[in-house]
Design a protein around this motif. Structure first.
Motif, mmCIF file in Angstrom:
data_model
loop_
_atom_site.group_PDB
_atom_site.id
_atom_site.type_symbol
_atom_site.label_atom_id
_atom_site.label_comp_id
_atom_site.label_asym_id
_atom_site.label_seq_id
_atom_site.Cartn_x
_atom_site.Cartn_y
_atom_site.Cartn_z
ATOM 1 N N GLY A 191 -100.285 -76.913 0.106
ATOM 2 C CA GLY A 191 -99.462 -75.057 0.123
ATOM 3 C C GLY A 191 -98.556 -75.968 -0.959
ATOM 4 O O GLY A 191 -98.235 -76.538 -1.896
ATOM 5 N N GLY A 192 -97.425 -74.259 -0.861
ATOM 6 C CA GLY A 192 -96.042 -74.855 -1.603
ATOM 7 C C GLY A 192 -95.072 -75.395 -1.161
ATOM 8 O O GLY A 192 -93.813 -76.008 -1.670
ATOM 9 N N ALA A 203 -101.567 -75.258 -5.708
ATOM 10 C CA ALA A 203 -100.427 -75.350 -5.078
ATOM 11 C C ALA A 203 -100.061 -76.753 -4.888
ATOM 12 O O ALA A 203 -99.016 -76.681 -4.782
ATOM 13 C CB ALA A 203 -101.214 -75.027 -3.287
ATOM 14 N N ASP A 222 -103.837 -81.530 -1.089
ATOM 15 C CA ASP A 222 -103.810 -79.509 -1.187
ATOM 16 C C ASP A 222 -105.550 -79.717 -1.612
ATOM 17 O O ASP A 222 -105.477 -80.312 -3.535
ATOM 18 C CB ASP A 222 -103.040 -78.585 -1.567
ATOM 19 C CG ASP A 222 -103.542 -76.549 -1.233
ATOM 20 O OD1 ASP A 222 -102.650 -76.980 -0.028
ATOM 21 O OD2 ASP A 222 -103.924 -76.239 -1.487
ATOM 22 N N GLY A 249 -93.836 -70.294 -2.894
ATOM 23 C CA GLY A 249 -94.868 -69.716 -1.734
ATOM 24 C C GLY A 249 -94.474 -68.254 -1.506
ATOM 25 O O GLY A 249 -95.264 -67.772 -1.074
ATOM 26 N N GLN A 288 -106.165 -68.477 2.691
ATOM 27 C CA GLN A 288 -105.115 -68.902 1.987
ATOM 28 C C GLN A 288 -104.451 -68.040 2.338
ATOM 29 O O GLN A 288 -103.903 -67.211 2.433
ATOM 30 C CB GLN A 288 -105.452 -68.821 0.413
ATOM 31 C CG GLN A 288 -104.135 -70.075 0.272
ATOM 32 C CD GLN A 288 -104.126 -70.200 -1.795
ATOM 33 O OE1 GLN A 288 -104.413 -69.241 -2.444
ATOM 34 N NE2 GLN A 288 -103.823 -71.478 -2.164
ATOM 35 N N PHE A 323 -99.783 -69.159 3.283
ATOM 36 C CA PHE A 323 -98.634 -69.602 3.353
ATOM 37 C C PHE A 323 -98.157 -69.264 4.547
ATOM 38 O O PHE A 323 -96.799 -68.377 3.981
ATOM 39 C CB PHE A 323 -98.216 -69.982 1.812
ATOM 40 C CG PHE A 323 -98.467 -70.588 -0.008
ATOM 41 C CD1 PHE A 323 -100.039 -70.930 0.271
ATOM 42 C CD2 PHE A 323 -98.115 -70.766 -0.668
ATOM 43 C CE1 PHE A 323 -100.994 -71.379 -0.911
ATOM 44 C CE2 PHE A 323 -98.237 -70.991 -1.938
ATOM 45 C CZ PHE A 323 -99.977 -71.777 -1.526
#
Length: 279
Positions: A149-150, A183, A178, A95, A110, A112
């Protein structure tokens, strides 16, 4: 006093950045990133998910056609640095790298969450005695992250568990969602390497009917999920919960409405990193 190095300025970050940028000008950096992430996720998944093996290997083969043997070896070098970074410490390595390369999708808003913020939130919300909560819930807690996300929020929660002496692969299970497939695969890779049991789904959690929009047919199950009996453990808890609901009085009080708190613990033991929103 010496300052701690910026998380985006470590040797591993610099090495991966250099490797990915070496694909230019023959390839766009954004496409190289997507292919590196997708091929890595497919390689992990095909080894532990027999039902998905054919589809994952086909996707991997399609990606490989776009690159030379030397370029594919750079993907392997990148993965070695990802492994090395996560062995050094818990972090959202992919991320932070993604945002550092300016690959975030601004059109969709977006962004992170920095791992340091995720870590603080985990400390505040999970408290100092997760072991008691795990014992109360029958041996494990479940977490839901609807915008994973990550995977920073979940990774931070796993780090807190480990610091408290808990074995994450046996005491915590994650469901992540997600809307961005890259991601999904980023979080899948990192949770796989950190030995966190998880199922990651591709879909829109904010749609009026989110379950209908989740692509459960292509769910990404981490090695820890597949190897440590989590299908049976989760289904066993569901059966016990259904039995308790059957035995409960018919006039049971209605559940309280969502309060908008960041983390909520339900009666079933599900810890929601974001409570459900009324839409």
């Amino acid at each position: 006093m010496a300052k701690n190095p910026h998380p985006r300025h470590t040797d591993h970050h610099r090495a991966v950045t250099h490797l990915l940028e070496s694909f230019r000008p023959q390839h766009r950096l954004a496409r190289v990133w997507e292919d590196f992430i997708a091929s890595t996720a497919c390689a992990i998944s095909s080894a532990v998910e027999p039902a998905q093996r054919q589809a994952r290997e086909l996707a991997y083969a399609q990606i490989s056609k776009r690159y030379s043997a030397d370029e594919l070896s750079k993907f392997a070098e990148c993965l070695a640095h990802v492994v090395g970074a996560l062995e050094e410490r818990y972090q959202d390595f992919l991320g932070s790298l993604y945002m550092g390369l300016d690959l975030g999708n601004r059109n969709s808003g977006q962004f992170f969450t920095p791992y340091e913020v995720s870590r603080l939130m985990a400390q505040i919300n999970f408290g100092e005695n997760m072991a008691a909560r795990v014992e109360e819930l029958g041996g494990f807690v479940t977490l839901l992250d609807p915008c994973i996300g990550g995977g920073a929020m979940v990774i931070a929660a796993a780090e807190i568990q480990r610091e408290q002496g808990l074995s994450t692969h046996m005491t915590m299970h994650v469901t992540g969602v997600d809307i961005d497939i890259t991601a999904v695969q980023m979080s899948y890779i990192q949770l796989s390497l950190l030995n966190v049991p998880a199922i990651i789904l591709h879909g829109n959690s904010l749609s009026p009917d989110p379950y209908k929009g989740w692509n459960t047919a292509s769910a990404w199950r981490t090695p820890a999920h597949c190897l440590f009996g989590w299908e049976g453990r989760l289904s066993g808890r569901e059966r016990r919960r259904a039995a308790l609901q059957t035995e409960a009085p018919r006039a049971a009080p209605a559940p309280a409405p969502a309060t908008g708190r960041l983390v909520a613990a339900s009666a079933t033991g599900q810890l929601n990193l974001l409570e459900s929103l009324d839409v």
